[in-house]
Design a protein around this motif. Structure first.
Motif, short mmCIF file in Angstrom:
data_model
loop_
_atom_site.label_atom_id
_atom_site.label_comp_id
_atom_site.label_asym_id
_atom_site.label_seq_id
_atom_site.Cartn_x
_atom_site.Cartn_y
_atom_site.Cartn_z
N PHE A 201 0.79 -1.24 0.00
CA PHE A 201 0.00 0.00 0.00
C PHE A 201 0.82 1.28 0.00
O PHE A 201 0.26 2.37 -0.01
N TYR A 202 2.15 1.16 -0.02
CA TYR A 202 2.97 2.37 0.14
C TYR A 202 3.97 2.55 -1.00
O TYR A 202 3.83 3.46 -1.81
N ALA A 203 4.99 1.70 -1.07
CA ALA A 203 6.02 1.86 -2.10
C ALA A 203 6.84 0.58 -2.19
O ALA A 203 6.68 -0.33 -1.38
N HIS A 204 7.73 0.53 -3.19
CA HIS A 204 8.64 -0.61 -3.30
C HIS A 204 9.53 -0.66 -2.06
O HIS A 204 10.05 0.36 -1.61
N LEU A 205 9.71 -1.85 -1.52
CA LEU A 205 10.53 -2.01 -0.33
C LEU A 205 11.99 -1.70 -0.62
O LEU A 205 12.52 -2.09 -1.67
N PRO A 206 12.66 -1.00 0.30
CA PRO A 206 14.10 -0.77 0.14
C PRO A 206 14.87 -2.07 0.34
O PRO A 206 14.40 -3.00 1.00
N GLU A 207 16.06 -2.14 -0.22
CA GLU A 207 16.86 -3.36 -0.16
C GLU A 207 17.47 -3.59 1.22
O GLU A 207 17.69 -4.73 1.63
N LYS A 208 17.73 -2.52 1.96
CA LYS A 208 18.43 -2.63 3.23
C LYS A 208 17.47 -2.45 4.40
O LYS A 208 16.57 -1.60 4.36
N LEU A 209 17.69 -3.23 5.45
CA LEU A 209 16.85 -3.14 6.65
C LEU A 209 16.96 -1.77 7.31
O LEU A 209 15.95 -1.21 7.77
N GLY A 210 18.16 -1.20 7.34
CA GLY A 210 18.35 0.12 7.95
C GLY A 210 17.53 1.19 7.26
O GLY A 210 16.99 2.10 7.91
N THR A 211 17.43 1.11 5.95
CA THR A 211 16.62 2.06 5.18
C THR A 211 15.15 1.87 5.50
O THR A 211 14.40 2.84 5.66
N PHE A 212 14.73 0.62 5.62
CA PHE A 212 13.33 0.32 5.94
C PHE A 212 12.94 0.87 7.30
O PHE A 212 11.90 1.52 7.44
#
Length: 506
Positions: A176-187
């Motif tokens: 419902f928001y956006a493509h998931l970032p590749e890194k956990l820290g970014t998420f």
């Protein structure tokens, strides 16, 4: 809410989504906090979801979120009524049936589990609210749809409450928001900006703040409900949670599904409890299990065991005090002998405990589907239970709430071969209600009465991690950057950029 009241759950689907939109948005804006729960089409490889590295776990959940979908979303909006006595909340519960417009994987185990618990796939495919995953497409950013409803949820800026919620948060972001970032820290950096009022995980709160014997959703909810009912019945000063619900009439009434919220009943102690279900909230034998899956009975037995231990400690202290009073005139050898007797008694009491198994066995069961051998030793030393053979945990509970996505409600146990009715109260909407109830009750116990809003100070922005002694902290570290897709969405939510462009990551 009286202990035996019913909870009205509003069913939201494609033919009434626009009609109910204003009431949902208003419920967001006026709430004190919002609890969410999801039903998913699957989670993929179980072993990867319990990887030692949290970064590897995140990547596995991301893969699941990109290839699977959210089938149902439960939302419970709790509004504290400051003009009412004690801690009184007005609660509005919504159950949204959803249909992803893109291809997605649905796992047979998930289908089986959901059908057993009353999920209507015909209704989903005929009336599910459509949505697209990943970044906005076409007119997704405008109009009345699931993605703009999620934007309204963010704009409300309320504390978000989940139960064992890392998987929920990853799926919500991707769907419902956006493509998931590749890194956990970014998420986690993105999440901290999406929900500045804080994210609370009631599984973490149950284990590390309330310290219940078990922490799967149904157990935690019923234990809080039981403790609250006792506090109200005692009539003394103390934590009391009272709930009120809206009275729905006319056309709205046709959308409401009333879910029973029954009193806890006393049970016959001779009933045999399923040790697997008691510990983890699910059983590989499901409705075919000959043992009881009655959560009320499980709580009753846990409390009895705790009380028995307390009595033993008190009795041992009295005996030790009386013995010490007599020892003053005894020779040293006799005194040493009595101390050895005391130590042997303590060791024996330690061995006589309720059912338990090792953490290693628990992780093995959840990753490989193998059920660890579990024994229950009673006071006489005889074995009261044994392992359940092999089986695969429900598809919705790979990581493990020890029953988080696989908790069941049972009508009890009346015969060795009688089939248990596990349709009960299980659905995303009612699960969200239970999650919110746990949070509201825990907030009364743990927070300052003068606090402006509900909260558990030691649990804010901490997501439970199965098999780990520390949670996942939802914060933006000095080494992490926000994703570009997230920053674009933040501009849509707030109408302005909230960080500089050089602080973003792909």
């Amino acid at each position: 809410m009286s202990p035996s009241a019913v909870v009205p759950v509003i069913d939201v689907q494609n033919d009434n989504f626009k009609e109910l939109w204003p009431s949902m948005v208003l419920a967001f804006k006026t709430s004190s906090f919002i609890a969410l729960d999801t039903e998913l089409s699957g989670l993929g490889a179980r072993k990867a979801l319990l990887a030692e590295s949290v970064e590897d776990r995140y990547k596995a959940i991301c893969h699941a979120a990109r290839t699977r979908s959210v089938l149902s979303l439960g939302m419970a909006c709790y509004k504290k009524l400051n003009d009412k006595a004690d801690s009184t909340y007005l609660v509005q519960v919504y159950n949204l049936t959803l249909l992803c417009s893109e291809e997605y994987i649905i796992e047979p185990q998930s289908v089986q589990f959901l059908v057993q618990h009353g999920f209507d796939f015909n209704k989903q495919y005929a009336q599910g609210v459509p949505y697209n995953k990943g970044n906005d497409k076409g007119g997704d950013a405008h109009g009345v749809n699931m993605r703009t409803l999620f934007v309204e949820l963010l704009r409300a800026n309320k504390p978000l409450v989940v139960h064992n919620g890392l998987i929920d948060m990853v799926f919500l972001y991707q769907c419902f928001y956006a493509h998931l970032p590749e890194k956990l820290g970014t998420f986690t950096a993105d999440l901290s900006q999406m929900f500045p009022a804080g994210i609370y995980d009631t599984k973490y709160a149950t284990e590390y703040e309330l310290r219940f014997t078990a922490s799967y959703l149904e157990y935690a909810y019923k234990k809080c409900k039981l403790d609250n009912a006792r506090s109200i019945a005692a009539g003394k000063d103390g934590p009391r949670l009272l709930l009120e619900f809206c009275n729905y009439s006319g056309r709205l009434q046709s959308y409401v599904d009333y879910r029973p919220c029954l009193d806890s009943q006393s049970h016959d102690d001779t009933l045999n409890i399923c040790i697997q279900f008691s510990a983890y909230g699910w059983c590989p034998n499901g409705t075919q299990c000959p043992m009881s899956h009655d959560t009320d009975l499980i709580i009753q037995q846990d409390e009895k065991t705790k009380e028995d231990k307390k009595k033993k400690r008190k009795r041992r202290k009295k005996q030790k005090a009386a013995r010490e009073a007599e020892e003053d005139g005894l020779p040293g050898e006799k005194r040493a002998h009595l101390e050895d007797v005391d130590q042997k008694q303590e060791d024996q009491d330690e061995v006589v405990t309720t059912c338990e198994t090792t953490a290693t066995a628990s992780v093995l069961q959840q990753t490989s589907g193998e059920v660890p051998k579990v024994t229950c030793v009673n006071d006489s030393g005889s074995i009261a239970g044994a392992g359940n053979g092999s089986g695969v945990p429900p598809a919705q509970d790979s990581t493990a709430d020890d029953g988080r996505k696989a908790h069941q409600t049972s009508t009890g146990f009346t015969g060795a071969r009688e089939r248990k009715a596990e349709g009960g109260t299980h659905r995303a909407g009612f699960d969200a209600f239970m999650t919110g109830y746990i949070f509201a009750f825990a907030s009364i116990l743990k927070s300052d009465e003068s606090a402006a809003q509900a909260g558990i100070p030691g649990c804010v922005n901490k997501l439970y991690l199965s098999g780990k002694s520390v949670p996942l902290h939802v914060v933006k570290s000095t080494f992490s950057k926000s994703s570009k897709a997230h920053m674009h969405k933040m501009e849509q939510v707030w109408g302005k950029s909230i960080v500089k462009a050089d602080e973003t990551d792909v």
